[in-house]
Design a protein around this motif. Structure first.
Motif, short mmCIF file in Angstrom:
data_model
loop_
_atom_site.label_atom_id
_atom_site.label_comp_id
_atom_site.label_asym_id
_atom_site.label_seq_id
_atom_site.Cartn_x
_atom_site.Cartn_y
_atom_site.Cartn_z
N ALA A 268 0.83 -1.20 0.00
CA ALA A 268 0.00 0.00 0.00
C ALA A 268 0.87 1.25 0.00
O ALA A 268 0.64 2.19 -0.78
CB ALA A 268 -0.92 -0.01 1.22
N ILE A 269 1.87 1.27 0.87
CA ILE A 269 2.75 2.43 0.94
C ILE A 269 3.55 2.58 -0.34
O ILE A 269 3.79 3.70 -0.81
CB ILE A 269 3.68 2.31 2.17
N ALA A 270 3.97 1.45 -0.94
CA ALA A 270 4.69 1.51 -2.21
C ALA A 270 3.85 2.20 -3.28
O ALA A 270 4.38 3.01 -4.07
CB ALA A 270 5.08 0.11 -2.65
N CYS A 271 2.56 1.91 -3.32
CA CYS A 271 1.67 2.59 -4.27
C CYS A 271 1.63 4.09 -4.01
O CYS A 271 1.63 4.90 -4.95
CB CYS A 271 0.26 2.00 -4.20
N LEU A 272 1.62 4.47 -2.74
CA LEU A 272 1.63 5.89 -2.38
C LEU A 272 2.94 6.55 -2.78
O LEU A 272 2.97 7.71 -3.19
CB LEU A 272 1.38 6.06 -0.89
N VAL A 273 4.04 5.80 -2.67
CA VAL A 273 5.35 6.34 -3.07
C VAL A 273 5.38 6.55 -4.58
O VAL A 273 5.93 7.55 -5.07
CB VAL A 273 6.49 5.41 -2.61
N VAL A 274 4.81 5.63 -5.35
CA VAL A 274 4.72 5.82 -6.80
C VAL A 274 3.98 7.12 -7.10
O VAL A 274 4.42 7.92 -7.95
CB VAL A 274 4.01 4.63 -7.47
N ALA A 275 2.87 7.33 -6.39
CA ALA A 275 2.11 8.57 -6.59
C ALA A 275 2.92 9.79 -6.15
O ALA A 275 2.95 10.81 -6.85
CB ALA A 275 0.80 8.50 -5.82
N GLY A 276 3.61 9.68 -5.02
CA GLY A 276 4.36 10.81 -4.51
C GLY A 276 5.56 11.16 -5.37
O GLY A 276 6.00 12.32 -5.39
N ALA A 277 6.11 10.18 -6.08
CA ALA A 277 7.29 10.42 -6.91
C ALA A 277 6.94 10.98 -8.28
O ALA A 277 7.84 11.30 -9.06
CB ALA A 277 8.07 9.12 -7.09
N SER A 278 5.66 11.10 -8.58
CA SER A 278 5.23 11.61 -9.88
C SER A 278 4.54 12.96 -9.72
O SER A 278 3.66 13.12 -8.88
CB SER A 278 4.26 10.62 -10.54
N THR A 279 4.92 13.91 -10.55
CA THR A 279 4.27 15.23 -10.51
C THR A 279 2.90 15.19 -11.18
O THR A 279 2.20 16.21 -11.21
CB THR A 279 5.15 16.28 -11.21
N ARG A 280 2.50 14.06 -11.72
CA ARG A 280 1.18 13.93 -12.33
C ARG A 280 0.09 13.62 -11.30
O ARG A 280 -1.10 13.70 -11.62
CB ARG A 280 1.19 12.83 -13.39
#
Length: 373
Positions: A268-280
């Protein structure tokens, strides 16, 4: 990687969540706000995933370019980053027992050797116990560069995937077996903390999830870019999986959470990190006021917050009792002040010194001059 507002936000949430969880040391947040702290221990797992991702990229990027990995440089950077502030807080704990948030403390050498999480007797040595997560991080720093070097000598998707599956399944098996064994015997100690929650081998899920993300970003940049384009979908999936993790850990010390709950939480946190690492993504382009600053001092905040909690409680605890939002504001402001003091007085000067040393070394290397220690 340059600073990203989404990752800063996650780091800020992590440290604030942990501090809210530890508010039980000074009487808690009261019945109206107890929900804010219930799952606050998960903030540490956010740190683990972020660490696996960021350190993973730092180690894997030069290897992917075919460059030689300098183990000395890596360990030196980590030491300059971790040790100074940690040593100061440890010295305060050793020198001023009256500031301990709990009666007993593990021997100083267990902290200095980062073995406290494996040797502590929690019922009688709970002071500065939150250093357990630093021990896990240090063990990761010690092992991961050599493991990454070995895996990338002859890169193999099957080899990497097999190792990830082994770590995942071994963690589930060890935690499940330990839980069943200790629950049956019920030894007269806090076996959940000592045998399941603290040991490094039981807490690899978050670091593993972060390393997987780092590997994708370095070795599969096209796939990583496509993931970034769908960052909001990852954000939604991450939040839904966090809800599932809350349900699995509705009994924090239960078998369900401590068998399969950790990999679910880490994913779950990994998915949030993917989101956090993208400016989109919504969080990737959302500059929350103060989040970057809290993220910058988060390490110092984490180290010092229990000391500050207890110091404020000693001086003003009776007056603050039952004062609700006033008490919350006093503890919060004092904790931020304590963390900022440690950051600006100790952590930041050593990071600046590290940067100057690295700049000098690069200049010397570029000019062909001998580099001295």
């Amino acid at each position: 990687m340059s600073r990203l507002p989404g990752l800063d936000l996650l780091r800020a949430i992590a440290v604030i969540w942990v501090m809210l969880f530890h508010s039980f040391l000074v009487g808690g947040l009261g019945p109206d706000f107890a929900w804010l702290s219930r799952f606050g221990w998960m903030g540490v797992d956010i740190f683990f995933v972020l660490s696996g991702f960021l350190i993973g990229r730092q180690v894997l990027a030069p290897l992917a370019r075919g460059e030689r990995l300098s183990f000395a440089a890596f360990y030196s950077r980590r030491a300059w980053r971790i040790v100074p502030a940690f040593a100061v807080v440890l010295a305060i704990y050793v020198a001023f027992p009256a500031l301990h948030e709990a009666d007993g403390m593990a021997p100083w050498w267990q902290f200095a050797t980062f073995t406290m999480n494996l040797l502590v007797h929690y019922d009688t040595q709970a002071a500065f116990s939150h250093a357990w997560s630093l021990c896990v991080e240090e063990h990761f720093y010690l092992v991961f560069p050599a493991l990454a070097w070995w895996l990338t000598r002859r890169p193999s998707v099957a080899k990497f995937a097999g190792l990830c599956v082994f770590v995942l399944l071994a963690g589930i098996a060890v935690r499940t077996g330990t839980w069943l064994h200790d629950a049956a015997l019920d030894p007269p100690r806090n076996w959940f903390v000592e045998d399941i929650y603290y040991p490094t081998w039981n807490r690899l899920d978050g670091l593993l999830a972060g390393v997987v993300l780092a590997t994708l970003s370095v070795y599969r940049p096209a796939l990583w870019a496509r993931m970034g384009e769908r960052a909001n979908a990852f954000l939604v999936i991450g939040l839904l999986m966090m809800a599932l993790a809350f349900w699995l850990f509705r009994e924090r010390t239960g078998l369900l959470g401590n068998s399969i709950g950790w990999p679910v939480l880490s994913a779950a946190i990994a998915c949030l990190v993917v989101a956090g690492a993208s400016t989109r993504s919504w969080i990737g382009r959302w500059h929350v006021p103060g989040a970057a600053w809290i993220a910058a001092i988060s390490y110092s905040l984490y180290l010092s917050h229990k000391l500050v909690f207890h110091a404020v409680d000693l001086q003003f605890g009776q007056w603050l009792q039952d004062r609700g939002l006033i008490a919350f504001a006093v503890y919060a402001l004092a904790t931020l002040a304590g963390g900022a003091l440690l950051h600006y007085a100790v952590e930041r000067p050593f990071l600046q010194l590290r940067a100057r040393r690295e700049s000098t070394r690069r200049s010397a290397a570029a000019s062909g001059e001998p580099v001295t220690a």
